[in-house]
Design an enzyme around this catalytic site. Sequence first.
Site, PDB file in Angstrom:
ATOM      1  N   LYS A  88       0.842  -1.208   0.000  1.00 26.27           N
ATOM      2  CA  LYS A  88       0.000   0.000   0.000  1.00 26.27           C
ATOM      3  C   LYS A  88       0.877   1.258   0.000  1.00 26.27           C
ATOM      4  O   LYS A  88       0.607   2.225  -0.714  1.00 26.27           O
ATOM      5  CB  LYS A  88      -0.936   0.001   1.206  1.00 26.27           C
ATOM      6  N   CYS A 172     -11.695   1.536  17.267  1.00 27.56           N
ATOM      7  CA  CYS A 172     -10.539   0.670  17.055  1.00 27.56           C
ATOM      8  C   CYS A 172      -9.519   0.657  18.187  1.00 27.56           C
ATOM      9  O   CYS A 172      -8.782  -0.315  18.320  1.00 27.56           O
ATOM     10  CB  CYS A 172      -9.845   1.011  15.734  1.00 27.56           C
ATOM     11  N   MET A 173      -9.410   1.714  18.983  1.00 27.64           N
ATOM     12  CA  MET A 173      -8.336   1.702  19.990  1.00 27.64           C
ATOM     13  C   MET A 173      -8.794   2.135  21.370  1.00 27.64           C
ATOM     14  O   MET A 173      -7.974   2.256  22.275  1.00 27.64           O
ATOM     15  CB  MET A 173      -7.157   2.561  19.526  1.00 27.64           C
ATOM     16  N   MET A 347      -6.755  -5.120  16.805  1.00 30.25           N
ATOM     17  CA  MET A 347      -8.222  -5.135  16.901  1.00 30.25           C
ATOM     18  C   MET A 347      -8.784  -6.366  17.594  1.00 30.25           C
ATOM     19  O   MET A 347      -9.863  -6.317  18.170  1.00 30.25           O
ATOM     20  CB  MET A 347      -8.840  -4.998  15.506  1.00 30.25           C
ATOM     21  N   GLY A 384      -4.332   1.193  13.995  1.00 28.70           N
ATOM     22  CA  GLY A 384      -4.638   1.016  12.586  1.00 28.70           C
ATOM     23  C   GLY A 384      -4.636   2.289  11.779  1.00 28.70           C
ATOM     24  O   GLY A 384      -4.636   2.243  10.553  1.00 28.70           O
ATOM     25  N   GLN A 385      -4.650   3.461  12.442  1.00 26.92           N
ATOM     26  CA  GLN A 385      -4.736   4.731  11.733  1.00 26.92           C
ATOM     27  C   GLN A 385      -3.487   5.570  11.991  1.00 26.92           C
ATOM     28  O   GLN A 385      -2.860   5.444  13.046  1.00 26.92           O
ATOM     29  CB  GLN A 385      -5.986   5.499  12.166  1.00 26.92           C
TER      30      GLN A 385
END
Length: 806
Positions: A88, A172-173, A347, A384-385
Amino acid sequence: MNTPLQRRDFLRTSAMAAAAATVHCRAFGAAEPGTAATAPGGGIAWDKAPCRFCGTGCHVKVGVENGKVVAIAGHEQAAVNKGLLCVKGYHVGGILYGKDRLTTPLLRRDGKLHPITWDEALDVIAKRIFDNPKGFAFYGSGQWTIPEGYAAQKFMRAGLSNNHLEPNARLCMASAVTGFISTYGVDEPAGCYDDLDACDVVITWGNNPAEMHPVLFSRLIDRRTRGEKVTLIDLGTRRTRTTEFADHYLEFRPQTDLAIANFIARELVYNETYDKDFVDKFCAFRADPDPSSLLGLAISFDDYRKALEPYTLEYTAKLTGLPAEQLTLLAELFARRDVKITSLWCMGMNQHTRGTAINRLVHGIHLLSGHFGKPGDAPTSLTGQPSACGTAREVGTLCHALPGGRLIAKEEHRQQCEDLWNVEHERINPTPGYHTVLMWEKFCTPTADGGDIDTLLVQVTNPGQSLPNLHKIFKAKKNLADKFLIVSDVYPTATTELADLVLPASMWVEKNGIYGNSERRTQQWFKMVEPPGDARDDCWMTLALARRLFDLGMPGMKDKDGRFLFHVADAEGNEFPVWDWSRYYGMNVDKALYEEYRPFTTMKHKNLAPYDTLAAAQGLRWPVVEQPDGSWRETRYRFSGFDDPFVAEGKEIQFYHSTSGDDRAQIWFCPYEAHPEEPDAEFPFWLCTGRVLEHWHTGTMTMRLPQLRDAMPNAYVEMHPDDAVEAGLGNGDIALVATRRGELRLPVWLHGRGRPPRGSLFVPFFDETLLINDLTLDAVCPVSKEPDYKKCAATIRKAPPLATTR
């Protein structure tokens, strides 16, 4: 097991990604990255930026020619990725150039979106907020830059006295946050990525770093290719690409990770193999008789020992489905002092109805065993971000939080913020706002039935695809005439489909920015190219909206001296019009906001480096402190006397934000608790959702990259081959997956990358045409309020043919 063949396979995959990057550069006529700032006769200019995708925080070199990004390369001077990128990352430059970029504001009239001007768009939003400021909510993202999140924070708390501010990072966190805070009294990991270079054992707790954090995972593979022994233990509920490299794969029944952690703790305590010296000096004990309590109840070591008693080998093996020898392996490893153990999770532990509890328990077994505070010995959550840590967590863009680790519920913290913002005391509302799931539920509930959020602004995220139980907490908005949804984004999404007003946004290197990654590393970049059409920065949108409200006479948009809340002075001391887009880049507004934010970070010892210092570096890990010679030093290991400047002299370890006020970390007991929606006769399967290597989150960016879209064009359902036979399904057949919330037609993928056990299904969520979150459960952890995307009850059967029309 790890074999030479598998190592070659991984390196071959890495080489293919690198080759793809070279092709990508040459296809745009770019010079070789890193050869020179300007290629001969070309005009290529190279600059640095963190990658736009996950929380790893890889640094990339961005090649620009003729006002366009034409090449991407890994930054060889970056400590995070050391010149490497994932598939990516090598294609990140292409995310700017999808054919359907949003380029002008759009207002929905008569069911259709029509172009309007920015002035008209700002007037529409300002009027709605001015008429009902309490009914406004702001929903942002772990993709917000630090200045964007800080502007939203100040706008809501000081400007509107409104706490309905949330990031998608709640999804998510949030459980990682509550786990850190309730264990150490302060958020974010004590260790860093350097642990991956020093550990002897890595345990992945329900995550798949080979695909989700491949650059970090490559550190472990690289060590093995150099002949180092690194034991990898994969704890999971389905086989993944990480499993292929694991020395041991432990497949447990969903939700029973709680019991596994308690079993390890029991073995350490009952066999007296825990680190008694470490525990006596640095730890206390706690329990959660009220599962919704963040701080719980102090207990004695004897109370803790007694609570662990039921988690015997026999009981835990039966509950989890793990063989006795695998459970014993874990306990014996933590009992050893001659190995260094790093735990990684993401996650699988966070998106959990007892997410806070399992986070606490994994921290606890590291503390109990003394596998903490030394290079290679660390419990580490991954995000994840790209700025879930730097913005959502550190800036505090959550409904209960204030900047720098402060809490809305604490009067002292509110007053500190009011003083720093130069507003009168009691400006900040003392009542926390709605968390994400509740915020959207209120927005999707008729006003007459208690739905008191009527206007909702979304920036840098796609909740129409990422929220759980979409029918209930997103799609229900469709028929509510008095609800108004504003969406700032770069492309049309599932969220813009229901938007009443769409705002075109700048993205990544089309603007200045600062991110904070998973290892506390703050990373800065400068604008390199112009956004298309009339797209504008999210930060500017917030400042311009504040100015409209100031001009309308809203009192909160003034400080106590009568100045604009976002007053910024130029070099001569004159007010700079940050709200005027035509002049916005006449000075560095990002720098002004960041430097205003920095004083907030010192209370919890999250000290950030000055802006100009960041600009000269590939990121710095906080706390960053000034040295006698005027240089700035980052910190790799928090709470450890050999590295953390805030540990008192002479102390080996000091948890200086301890919730018990005695410099001790808390070792928690939290019981195993069954999931609220376990499989039954009607819905006999577990359903799990997640990501894939090629796509990031909802695919808004990666699905517009032909190389990645073609490699993974659509979602699918993984299942065990024996379950497929019983259901009459083969590879590629269309199955109907159903839960109590809906059903979805999906192609079956057998013997693919992921291999679920019998009774389990997996579906990725990147595909906007196949919304698996129509089916997911909106049950949340009682402490963190994070929903569980990893477990709900489902069924699967062969889909009937679609009806045809003639």
